[in-house]
Every structure is written in C-alpha cells, then in structure tokens.
Scaffold this motif. Structure first.
Motif, PDB file in Angstrom:
ATOM      1  N   SER A 107      54.359 131.133   0.894  1.00 58.34           N
ATOM      2  CA  SER A 107      53.338 130.337   1.762  1.00 58.34           C
ATOM      3  C   SER A 107      53.477 131.163   3.083  1.00 58.34           C
ATOM      4  O   SER A 107      52.280 131.237   3.825  1.00 58.34           O
ATOM      5  N   LEU A 108      54.375 131.711   3.565  1.00 57.00           N
ATOM      6  CA  LEU A 108      54.660 132.344   4.947  1.00 57.00           C
ATOM      7  C   LEU A 108      53.772 133.857   4.607  1.00 57.00           C
ATOM      8  O   LEU A 108      53.014 134.217   5.614  1.00 57.00           O
ATOM      9  N   ILE A 112      50.611 134.877   6.956  1.00 63.45           N
ATOM     10  CA  ILE A 112      50.748 136.174   7.660  1.00 63.45           C
ATOM     11  C   ILE A 112      49.244 136.940   7.258  1.00 63.45           C
ATOM     12  O   ILE A 112      48.785 137.593   8.318  1.00 63.45           O
ATOM     13  N   GLY A 113      49.039 136.863   6.145  1.00 64.47           N
ATOM     14  CA  GLY A 113      47.889 137.713   5.623  1.00 64.47           C
ATOM     15  C   GLY A 113      46.623 137.214   6.253  1.00 64.47           C
ATOM     16  O   GLY A 113      45.635 137.742   6.719  1.00 64.47           O
ATOM     17  N   LEU A 114      46.432 135.848   6.516  1.00 62.78           N
ATOM     18  CA  LEU A 114      45.474 135.126   7.051  1.00 62.78           C
ATOM     19  C   LEU A 114      45.245 135.787   8.837  1.00 62.78           C
ATOM     20  O   LEU A 114      44.357 135.884   9.369  1.00 62.78           O
ATOM     21  N   ASP A 169      55.331 139.181  -6.413  1.00 61.39           N
ATOM     22  CA  ASP A 169      54.143 139.681  -6.286  1.00 61.39           C
ATOM     23  C   ASP A 169      53.246 138.697  -5.660  1.00 61.39           C
ATOM     24  O   ASP A 169      53.590 137.627  -5.431  1.00 61.39           O
ATOM     25  N   LYS A 170      51.794 138.849  -5.866  1.00 61.00           N
ATOM     26  CA  LYS A 170      50.853 137.879  -5.315  1.00 61.00           C
ATOM     27  C   LYS A 170      50.802 136.768  -5.929  1.00 61.00           C
ATOM     28  O   LYS A 170      50.200 135.852  -5.433  1.00 61.00           O
ATOM     29  N   PHE A 175      57.388 127.527  -5.768  1.00 59.71           N
ATOM     30  CA  PHE A 175      58.177 126.918  -6.789  1.00 59.71           C
ATOM     31  C   PHE A 175      59.251 128.093  -7.289  1.00 59.71           C
ATOM     32  O   PHE A 175      60.299 127.771  -7.748  1.00 59.71           O
ATOM     33  N   ASP A 176      58.521 129.179  -7.633  1.00 61.24           N
ATOM     34  CA  ASP A 176      59.199 130.333  -8.082  1.00 61.24           C
ATOM     35  C   ASP A 176      60.484 130.463  -7.046  1.00 61.24           C
ATOM     36  O   ASP A 176      61.627 131.094  -7.612  1.00 61.24           O
TER      37      ASP A 176
END
Length: 371
Positions: A107-108, A112-114, A169-170, A175-176
C-alpha cells in the motif's frame, strides 16, 4: 422473590470476583485506549532516495509529502534501500526514471507511485511554462508574432518510468506481507490456550500435588512439562507453517527451516507463558480471561498496524511483546528472504523470554511445595 434471589446471588458472585470485574470494566478501556493511540499516531512521510533528478523535480516530490535523500549517480538502488531503510529509490537516466520500491508494504508503494505521477505532471507543466516563456522572449527579440513560427514551440521531454521491486512484485498484496505474522500469531495463541488449560487440569485433578510430593525437583518438573508440551508445539508449528506455505501458497522467499525454527521458539515462549499464568487461575474461565490482556495487545503491536509515527511509550510497549519479535523474524524470512543474521537478535530475544518465563515458573511452583 425467587428471581430476586437468583439476581442477588449473581451480583454477589461477580462482586467477589475482582478479576472478572476488572475484565469487564477495565480491559475494554485499556484496549480501546491503545487502539485510539495506534490510529491517531502522526503520519510518517515515506522516505525516498533520488539520483540524477532535477532540482525542480526534487522540490515537487517534497511538496507531495515525500522525504527525499539525494545520492550520487550510479548508486545501487536495491542495496541502498536495504542499507538506508528507504521506501523507494528514483534514479533518472536521460528520459527514463528507474523506480525501485522496497515493497514490504504494498500500500505504501502504491502511495509513493501516485505521488511520483503527480510530481511528474507538475514538473511537465513547469517545463511547458518555461519553454513557452523562452520561446516568447526569442520571438519578441526578433519582432515576430508567436503564430508566425510555430516550429519554435516544442513539447517538453516525455519521461518514461520503469519499475522494479526489492521484495515481491506489482501483484504483491497487503495480506502477502502480513501473512507470516498470522502464522506466528496462531501458533502463539493456541499453544498459550492449550498449555494454560492443560497445566490447570494437572493442578485441579491433583496430579501436580502428587508429583510435588515426590523427590522430583521443581526445575525437573518444569523441564518435563516444557518438553512434553513442546513436542506437540513442534508438531503444531510444522503443520501450520507447511500448510500455510504449501497448501495456501503464502509468500515464502526464505528457508523453511528458519520458519520452523522461529515458530517453534515462539511456541515455546507461549508455552512457558501459558504455564506461568495458569498458576494464577482456578478454572478454565479464568485462563480465558487472560486473553484480552495477554493476547490482544500482542496483535496490536506485532506489526499488522504500522508502528511508525507512534508515541515513544507505545513503541516501548511493542518491544516487551514476544510476538513482535516473532513477527519481525518471520517477515524477514518469508517476505524478504533473508538469512539468519537478519533475525538473529529477534531469535535470541525470544530465547530470553523462554528463559525468563521458565525461571518464573520454577519460583511459582513454590506455592505447591516448599523445597
């Protein structure tokens, strides 16, 4: 009148049971207070390393609530992220920005991507304005109208982005990254519950008293119980870990042996703690009463909720929770795929908890026999 007599009996029963009253009235206040501070902590800005970016782009990233650390060209992004504990690294080579996310919190990474995309749009608008201004100055000096020579106005450079990840990865989900914590939690919870109730039955059935009447030493008794219960804790640890990884397909980038080592150690901590607390209970219900005080705080501070930005006293509470260290170790193994050196301190601290609880158990057995 008979109804009132029953009501009076129940009220008197609760009034005499101070532990139940505390569980009903004080435990909820304690837990809701902890949750309030957990979710009202200060927001921590993501920390991003940059290399080769323009000063204006760096300023745009800072304006979008990113903490920026500047590094020289040709910096190894992956190594720097691990060594400096960065959340991401942006490296510009010509018209290409190479983005590397740490990604232990997907989620972080998305956040950051946004922010990067927003900063790029703002940077492009600045370039358009600057180029338009420069073109207007050239045309004004030449005495030419802006519409006469449209070729002087060119579009700014179009930056492309390539993305890489240190962990996962993307498609890695939240949950992972927290699934290893649940493995540790379920082992800790069920071992605690079963050990506490089983040892309580040893007392209530008179087995413990009969054993204490023999020449057996308290340390021998304690080790016997630990090893006996520990065999089943080992089997449970193997079952939970193997089922979670092989059947449920949880992320596993490290050694399965290390996963079993930590889950077993965590189970031994829970076992020793369950035996210790059972000495202060008179029935199974009182064992269950320890769950909101002992187990629930473990969940709050084990890493499911981020500790960054919490008050110092909350972080201090996290560091006295065994599950915090077990969760750290399992995350290092299963998500980050790291070796023993990365979680050695967590492992040794868990062993320290086992030792402390075993010593306390030996002293607690004094109430059953003076030796």
């Amino acid at each position: 009148m008979r109804i009132l007599a029953i009501v009076k009996r129940i009220v008197n029963q609760f009034r005499r049971d101070k532990r139940t009253l505390a569980l009903m009235f004080l435990a909820p206040l304690l837990l809701i207070t902890l949750l309030t501070y957990l979710f009202e902590g200060d927001t921590v800005k993501p920390v991003v390393g940059v290399s080769g970016l323009t000063d204006s782009m760096v300023q745009e990233l800072k304006a979008n609530d990113l903490t920026i650390k500047t590094y020289p060209d040709n910096t190894d992004a992956t190594a720097t992220i691990k060594d400096a504990d960065l959340d991401a690294f942006f490296q510009q080579n010509g018209e290409k920005i190479e983005v590397t996310y740490e990604n232990s919190e997907p989620s972080l990474s998305k956040e950051i991507g946004l922010k990067l995309q927003k900063s790029l749009m703002a940077e492009q608008q600045i370039q358009v304005k600057n180029q338009a201004k420069a073109t207007g100055e050239v045309l004004a000096k030449a005495g030419i109208g802006p519409s006469t020579i449209p070729s002087l106005t060119q579009s700014p450079e179009k930056l492309t982005i390539s993305t890489d990840y240190v962990y996962g990865d993307k498609d890695t989900s939240f949950f992972d990254t927290i699934s290893p914590i649940f493995i540790g939690f379920f082992v800790f919870f069920f071992v605690f519950l079963i050990a506490g109730i089983s040892f309580l039955r040893e007392r209530t059935t008179g087995t413990l008293e009969r054993l204490m009447a023999t020449p057996i030493k308290r340390i021998e008794l304690e080790l016997g119980y630990l090893i006996g219960f520990g065999i089943f804790a080992l089997l449970q640890s193997i079952l939970v870990a193997v089922f979670s990884i092989q059947v449920l397909g949880m992320m596993q980038n490290g050694s399965l042996f290390y996963v079993l080592l930590i889950t077993l150690t965590l189970g031994m901590v829970s076992l020793a703690l369950g035996i210790l607390l059972s000495t202060f209970a008179n029935n199974e219900f009182q064992i269950v009463q320890f769950i909101p005080i002992v187990i629930v705080p473990q969940v709050l501070f084990c890493g499911i909720f981020p500790l960054d930005g919490m008050a110092d006293w909350l972080v201090w509470i996290a560091h006295i929770m065994p599950l915090y260290y077990g969760a750290n170790a399992l995350t290092s193994i299963m998500v980050k795929g790291e070796g023993f050196a990365s979680f050695a301190n967590d492992f040794y601290i868990l062993l320290g908890f086992v030792l402390v609880f075993v010593v306390l158990n030996i002293f607690a057995l004094k109430k059953y026999r003076k030796v």
